[in-house]
Design a protein around this motif. Structure first.
Motif, short mmCIF file in Angstrom:
data_model
loop_
_atom_site.label_atom_id
_atom_site.label_comp_id
_atom_site.label_asym_id
_atom_site.label_seq_id
_atom_site.Cartn_x
_atom_site.Cartn_y
_atom_site.Cartn_z
N UNK A 19 0.84 -1.20 0.00
CA UNK A 19 0.00 0.00 0.00
C UNK A 19 0.87 1.25 0.00
N UNK A 20 1.93 1.26 0.80
CA UNK A 20 2.83 2.40 0.85
C UNK A 20 3.52 2.59 -0.50
N UNK A 21 3.96 1.49 -1.11
CA UNK A 21 4.61 1.59 -2.42
C UNK A 21 3.65 2.15 -3.47
N UNK A 22 2.42 1.62 -3.49
CA UNK A 22 1.45 2.07 -4.49
C UNK A 22 1.06 3.52 -4.27
N UNK A 23 0.81 3.91 -3.02
CA UNK A 23 0.42 5.29 -2.74
C UNK A 23 1.57 6.25 -3.05
#
Length: 133
Positions: A19-23
């Motif tokens: 999620x952190x990577x995508x955001x």
């Protein structure tokens, strides 16, 4: 302004690290001028990215593919087979074995025994020492 938390997004993307990577990737896209899919509401780019993921205006799978593509240094392109190979495969002829035999006959390598190799290495003269090193 509604607060966006990780809990709002975690049901869309199961892994918090992902999620952190995508955001982060989406926030960089927004800062580079990509069109946003939710109202800005005076939010910063990371918050907008999380809101887009939480509201499912962007598919996490599409974001993941785009992230992977942006990180690749060399992208392999599938090249079509030559017509001769395709025809040989359809007829059932072992084209790969015949090609390997032809290639082996055309290539000649110098063969050296281990004793010859050791004799050659022993015959080498070390380079002279100089002040440059």
């Amino acid at each position: 302004m509604a607060r966006v938390t990780v809990e709002d997004c975690i049901d869309k993307v199961n892994n918090r690290f992902e999620l952190v990577l995508l955001a982060g990737h989406r926030a960089r896209q927004i800062s580079q001028g990509a069109q946003i899919t939710v109202p800005r509401d005076n939010d910063k780019n990371p918050v907008i990215a999380l809101r887009e993921i939480a509201d499912e205006t962007l598919s996490p799978d599409d974001l993941k593919e785009d992230l992977i593509h942006s990180l690749q240094k060399h992208v392999e392109v599938d090249e079509p087979e030559a017509e001769g190979e395709a025809i040989a495969d359809q007829t059932g002829a072992p084209a790969a074995a015949a090609d390997a035999d032809d290639a082996e006959e055309n290539i000649a390598f110098d063969r050296m025994s281990e004793e010859d190799l050791l004799a050659g290495i022993e015959g080498l003269v070390p380079p002279e020492k100089s002040d440059d090193y």
